[in-house]
Motif scaffolding. Structure first.
Motif, short mmCIF file in Angstrom:
data_model
loop_
_atom_site.label_atom_id
_atom_site.label_comp_id
_atom_site.label_asym_id
_atom_site.label_seq_id
_atom_site.Cartn_x
_atom_site.Cartn_y
_atom_site.Cartn_z
N PRO A 290 -1.09 -5.97 -22.02
CA PRO A 290 -0.27 -4.75 -21.90
C PRO A 290 1.09 -5.05 -21.31
O PRO A 290 1.25 -5.97 -20.51
CB PRO A 290 -1.09 -3.86 -20.97
CG PRO A 290 -1.87 -4.83 -20.13
CD PRO A 290 -2.19 -5.99 -21.04
N LEU A 291 2.08 -4.27 -21.70
CA LEU A 291 3.43 -4.43 -21.18
C LEU A 291 3.76 -3.45 -20.07
O LEU A 291 4.82 -3.52 -19.47
CB LEU A 291 4.44 -4.25 -22.32
CG LEU A 291 4.65 -5.49 -23.20
CD1 LEU A 291 5.34 -5.12 -24.49
CD2 LEU A 291 5.45 -6.53 -22.45
N SER A 292 2.86 -2.52 -19.78
CA SER A 292 3.07 -1.55 -18.71
C SER A 292 1.72 -1.12 -18.17
O SER A 292 0.68 -1.34 -18.81
CB SER A 292 3.86 -0.34 -19.23
OG SER A 292 3.15 0.30 -20.27
N PRO A 293 1.69 -0.51 -16.99
CA PRO A 293 0.42 -0.12 -16.38
C PRO A 293 -0.41 0.83 -17.24
O PRO A 293 -1.64 0.82 -17.16
CB PRO A 293 0.85 0.55 -15.08
CG PRO A 293 2.16 -0.08 -14.74
CD PRO A 293 2.83 -0.32 -16.05
N ASP A 294 0.24 1.65 -18.07
CA ASP A 294 -0.55 2.57 -18.90
C ASP A 294 -1.13 1.88 -20.14
O ASP A 294 -1.90 2.48 -20.89
CB ASP A 294 0.28 3.78 -19.32
CG ASP A 294 1.56 3.39 -20.06
OD1 ASP A 294 1.62 2.31 -20.66
OD2 ASP A 294 2.51 4.19 -20.04
N ALA A 295 -0.75 0.62 -20.38
CA ALA A 295 -1.32 -0.22 -21.44
C ALA A 295 -1.12 0.36 -22.84
O ALA A 295 -1.86 0.03 -23.77
CB ALA A 295 -2.81 -0.47 -21.18
N SER B 77 7.68 -2.18 -19.89
CA SER B 77 7.99 -2.58 -18.52
C SER B 77 6.70 -2.84 -17.77
O SER B 77 5.73 -2.11 -17.92
CB SER B 77 8.79 -1.50 -17.79
OG SER B 77 8.99 -1.86 -16.44
N ALA B 78 6.69 -3.90 -16.98
CA ALA B 78 5.51 -4.23 -16.18
C ALA B 78 5.53 -3.51 -14.83
O ALA B 78 4.58 -3.61 -14.05
CB ALA B 78 5.43 -5.74 -15.96
N LEU B 79 6.62 -2.80 -14.54
CA LEU B 79 6.75 -2.13 -13.25
C LEU B 79 6.06 -0.78 -13.27
O LEU B 79 5.95 -0.12 -14.31
CB LEU B 79 8.24 -1.94 -12.92
CG LEU B 79 9.07 -3.22 -12.84
CD1 LEU B 79 10.53 -2.84 -12.58
CD2 LEU B 79 8.56 -4.15 -11.75
N GLN C 15 12.71 5.54 -16.12
CA GLN C 15 13.16 4.39 -15.33
C GLN C 15 13.04 3.10 -16.13
O GLN C 15 13.89 2.22 -16.04
CB GLN C 15 12.34 4.29 -14.05
CG GLN C 15 12.68 5.36 -13.01
CD GLN C 15 11.74 5.33 -11.83
OE1 GLN C 15 10.53 5.17 -11.96
NE2 GLN C 15 12.30 5.47 -10.63
N ARG C 16 11.99 2.98 -16.93
CA ARG C 16 11.85 1.80 -17.78
C ARG C 16 12.98 1.75 -18.79
O ARG C 16 13.55 0.70 -19.06
CB ARG C 16 10.50 1.84 -18.51
CG ARG C 16 9.30 1.69 -17.61
CD ARG C 16 8.02 1.91 -18.39
NE ARG C 16 6.89 2.15 -17.50
CZ ARG C 16 5.76 2.72 -17.86
NH1 ARG C 16 5.59 3.14 -19.10
NH2 ARG C 16 4.79 2.89 -16.99
N LEU C 17 13.29 2.91 -19.37
CA LEU C 17 14.35 2.98 -20.36
C LEU C 17 15.69 2.61 -19.74
O LEU C 17 16.54 2.00 -20.40
CB LEU C 17 14.40 4.39 -20.94
CG LEU C 17 15.32 4.62 -22.14
CD1 LEU C 17 14.90 3.75 -23.31
CD2 LEU C 17 15.30 6.09 -22.54
#
Length: 292
Positions: free
Chosen positions: A127-132, A183-185, A191-193
């Motif tokens: 995954p590239l972000s916490p929500d996968a 985003s991995a944050l 904010q990712r955008l």
């Protein structure tokens, strides 16, 4: 100094019109598509841009320090005069393909690709972000030259894509949808955008299916060797939709290398195609619980 965007996917993979603050044409010698007609998913049919967006005013300050690309495209002319050796990559699990550069003989330049992520099904992909939502299903890197080619799959972000009719989607909406999930944050989609600056977007149609193209910068240095505040990662990307999911390829390098490497990455992103599924195809929605 003005930065000129130069991402123009065409079937010959060479630019035919400058659309960023300049409409002058560059005439190049074009070669026929070298790929066999037995591989229809690498179509040589013409792409017709249907929409395009220009750089936002809020990003002007960011771009002033970046290396500009000449309107005359000197490096692309060189590419037109000489054959760049490309290799084909086909992922039967996720049913897509693209070409990637392996050698540029006249410059005695050989790419040093390593397959950092072998093709895998969406349910088990990184995954590239916490929500996968957005996941990398394959990736190759050239560590020496700071190059990355990634293929990602994820559902559309309804914040930006509200209609289920993809004929109504704009390239900017698709770009924002993908980048907002990349985003991995642990931050919000907005904010990712904000980590990215979109330079150019436009769309085309291949074999009756829409493809959306975009070029963007990421406001952070990805390597220890690039500590200057004016160093950014420069991306080209293409996205297509199937089975309710967005399939995206992105190719990138550091901004100081853009004038030299950008035309190579353009060829890769322009060649991205969704392939006809085989018996090995695993749709993203199948067995979401399975991670092997």
């Amino acid at each position: 100094m003005v930065l000129h965007s130069f991402f123009f996917p065409t079937p010959t993979l060479l630019p035919n019109k400058l659309i960023f603050r300049n409409n002058s044409r560059v005439i190049l010698n074009q070669k026929k598509c070298p790929l066999s007609e037995e591989r229809p998913h690498f179509s040589c049919s013409a792409l017709k841009p249907t929409s395009q967006n220009r750089i936002l005013r809020r990003d002007l300050g960011l771009l002033l320090g970046l290396t500009s690309v000449s309107l005359t495209w000197p490096f692309s002319v060189t590419l037109a005069e000489e054959e760049l050796k490309m290799a084909s990559f086909v992922d039967e699990i996720n049913a897509y393909s693209y070409l990637y550069p392996v050698e540029f003989p006249s410059k005695k330049f050989v790419f040093k690709w390593v397959e950092s992520r072998r093709p895998e099904r969406y349910s088990s992909a990184a995954p590239l972000s916490p929500d996968a939502r957005l996941r990398i299903v394959s990736e190759r890197v050239d560590i020496i030259d700071n190059l990355i080619i990634s293929v990602m799959i994820g559902p559309p972000n309804t914040t930006f894509i509200k209609s289920k009719d993809k004929s109504e989607w704009t390239a900017k909406d698709v770009a924002d949808s993908v980048l907002s999930d990349k985003s991995a944050l642990r931050v919000t989609s907005s904010q990712r955008l904000a980590e990215s600056s979109v330079l150019d977007t436009h769309s085309g149609e291949i074999d009756g299916e829409p493809y959306w193209y975009y070029e963007y910068l990421v406001r952070k240095s990805p390597t220890k060797t690039a500590q200057d505040s004016n160093i950014f990662r420069h991306y080209l990307a293409s996205t297509a939709e199937r089975d309710g999911y967005l399939y995206s390829v992105s190719a990138s390098t550091l901004s100081p290398q853009w004038k030299k490497i950008g035309p190579f990455l353009q060829k890769t992103v322009s060649s991205f195609r969704l392939a006809s599924p085989t018996e090995n195809y695993v749709p993203p929605y199948k067995d979401p619980w399975r991670f092997w």
